[in-house]
Motif scaffolding. Structure first.
Motif, mmCIF file in Angstrom:
data_model
loop_
_atom_site.group_PDB
_atom_site.id
_atom_site.type_symbol
_atom_site.label_atom_id
_atom_site.label_comp_id
_atom_site.label_asym_id
_atom_site.label_seq_id
_atom_site.Cartn_x
_atom_site.Cartn_y
_atom_site.Cartn_z
ATOM 1 N N GLY A 264 -31.437 15.200 30.413
ATOM 2 C CA GLY A 264 -30.337 16.341 30.913
ATOM 3 C C GLY A 264 -29.200 16.233 29.284
ATOM 4 O O GLY A 264 -29.560 17.596 28.993
ATOM 5 N N LEU A 265 -29.199 15.478 29.026
ATOM 6 C CA LEU A 265 -27.831 15.911 26.996
ATOM 7 C C LEU A 265 -29.200 17.095 26.166
ATOM 8 O O LEU A 265 -29.051 17.738 25.638
ATOM 9 N N VAL A 266 -30.688 16.364 26.692
ATOM 10 C CA VAL A 266 -32.022 16.844 25.434
ATOM 11 C C VAL A 266 -31.649 18.567 25.808
ATOM 12 O O VAL A 266 -32.128 19.165 25.311
ATOM 13 N N THR A 267 -31.798 18.967 26.730
ATOM 14 C CA THR A 267 -32.108 20.092 27.643
ATOM 15 C C THR A 267 -30.599 20.824 27.073
ATOM 16 O O THR A 267 -30.254 22.204 26.727
ATOM 17 N N ALA A 268 -29.189 20.619 27.623
ATOM 18 C CA ALA A 268 -28.037 21.386 26.990
ATOM 19 C C ALA A 268 -27.979 20.875 25.615
ATOM 20 O O ALA A 268 -28.078 22.191 25.329
ATOM 21 N N ASP A 280 -32.829 12.979 18.071
ATOM 22 C CA ASP A 280 -31.923 11.706 18.216
ATOM 23 C C ASP A 280 -31.829 10.784 19.485
ATOM 24 O O ASP A 280 -32.612 10.040 19.636
ATOM 25 N N LEU A 281 -31.884 12.118 20.208
ATOM 26 C CA LEU A 281 -31.740 11.406 22.250
ATOM 27 C C LEU A 281 -33.374 11.370 22.690
ATOM 28 O O LEU A 281 -33.710 10.056 22.740
ATOM 29 N N LEU A 282 -34.358 12.125 22.073
ATOM 30 C CA LEU A 282 -35.618 11.747 22.593
ATOM 31 C C LEU A 282 -36.052 10.513 21.887
ATOM 32 O O LEU A 282 -36.755 9.970 22.504
#
Length: 353
Positions: A264-268, A280-282
């Motif tokens: 969800g954070l990657v999309t946002a 970084d999240l990926l």
């Protein structure tokens, strides 16, 4: 009687006798298929030939095995042990234990995608809970049934079912049940496209879940809230909700919800143009998948990398990640996912020409 006629009569008798013995031999070699009850009896019959009446202790042991197998990620084995436990609980007349077993079987069936069998087990659990006036079990069985109906694409019936659960929870002041029911009603509202209503329901559910210290439930509701904010285009609150879910999930080792929050954070962040944070999240996501030795989640990580690089117009790198994801889909023998990835890569390559 002539000698020839006597010989013929004797020969006929011999053929009949031979046919009789042949039938016996065939029946020994190819026994009649056993029914479910016969198979169950065979499972409980000791190899030495002496039949021992199964006890409540046997059933409890089998149920514990089923729970352990389910927790370890082996739903098929959980079902095998659970069905044997169910037979014994039925023999000894332990109705409440039957309800607990049906609940476990429902979760295992649903995890395997055997939804009809899962629904049947849930309805049996609910019927037992009603007969025994077990209100807590009624609340959870209704919620589980409602979320399953939601998966069927029946949000109206799902909503009514979960509303029944909330009414019971409210009447008996079961705070845990109220939080769960409100969170699931949020899912129904979101499915119907009413994201503002979903957000309000999730926020109220969080109050109840925090009052009971239900960390797992709070994480799940925070992720649901992030989904609703994302669908509504509210990226700031999306990041806040997913971020809280990710930190909490990490603190208790809930990898599944941690990965969900990262997605969800990657999309946002991507939608807001914060690509560095998205990458970084990926990287964190891929590290978790590799630590878990989970090829499915590695595949999902590669596919997310490919999508992000494609979004940035870096097609060679995107193609590299698509190809890595395709290799994993082949190793998983997931033909549907492989076809989907190949189609996405083909469309990307066509669009850049």
């Amino acid at each position: 009687m002539t000698q020839q006629h006597l010989f013929s009569s004797t020969k006929a008798k011999n053929y009949k006798l031979f046919g009789f013995y042949l039938l016996i031999l065939i029946s020994l070699l190819y026994p009649v298929t056993a029914g479910a009850a016969d198979i169950t009896q065979q499972l409980h019959r000791p190899k030495n030939g002496f039949f021992r009446q199964p006890s409540r202790d046997d059933a409890d042991s089998l149920l514990r095995v089923a729970e352990q197998q389910y927790a370890a990620g082996y739903p098929e084995k959980a079902i095998d042990a659970g069905l044997q436990a169910l037979d014994i609980f039925h023999l000894v007349g332990d109705v409440k234990a039957k309800g607990q077993t049906y609940n476990l079987l429902a979760k295992a069936y649903i995890q395997l995608g055997r939804y009809k069998e899962g629904e049947d087990a849930l309805r049996r659990h609910l019927a037992i809970a009603r007969d025994t006036k077990d209100f807590q079990s009624q609340i959870f069985a209704l919620n589980n049934l409602g979320t399953l109906l939601l998966q069927y694409g029946e949000p109206k019936i799902a909503g009514e079912t979960i509303e029944d659960a909330y009414t019971i929870a409210d009447n008996v002041k079961n705070i845990e049940g109220e939080g769960l029911s409100l969170s699931n009603l949020g899912l129904v509202a979101a499915r119907l496209g009413d994201y503002n209503k979903a957000i309000k329901l999730y926020e109220t559910a969080l109050i109840f879940r925090r009052r009971t210290g239900d960390t797992q439930g709070e994480i799940n509701t925070l992720n649901n809230l992030g989904d609703a904010y994302l669908a509504a285009g509210n990226y700031q609150d999306t990041i806040s909700s997913y971020g809280a879910a990710m930190r909490m999930a990490k603190s208790i080792g809930d990898r599944s919800n941690q990965l969900r929050a990262i997605d969800g954070l990657v999309t946002a962040h991507s939608a807001g143009g914060r690509y560095e944070r998205a990458f970084d999240l990926l990287q964190e996501r891929l590290t978790i998948a590799q630590e878990l030795q989970n090829p499915r989640e590695e595949l999902n990580s590669f596919a997310s990398y490919a999508k992000l690089y494609e979004q940035l117009g870096n097609y060679p790198t995107a193609r590299n990640f698509y190809e890595r994801a395709i290799i994993l889909s082949q190793s998983l023998e997931d033909n549907k996912e492989e076809a989907l990835l190949r189609d996405r890569m083909t469309q990307m390559l066509r669009s850049k020409k």
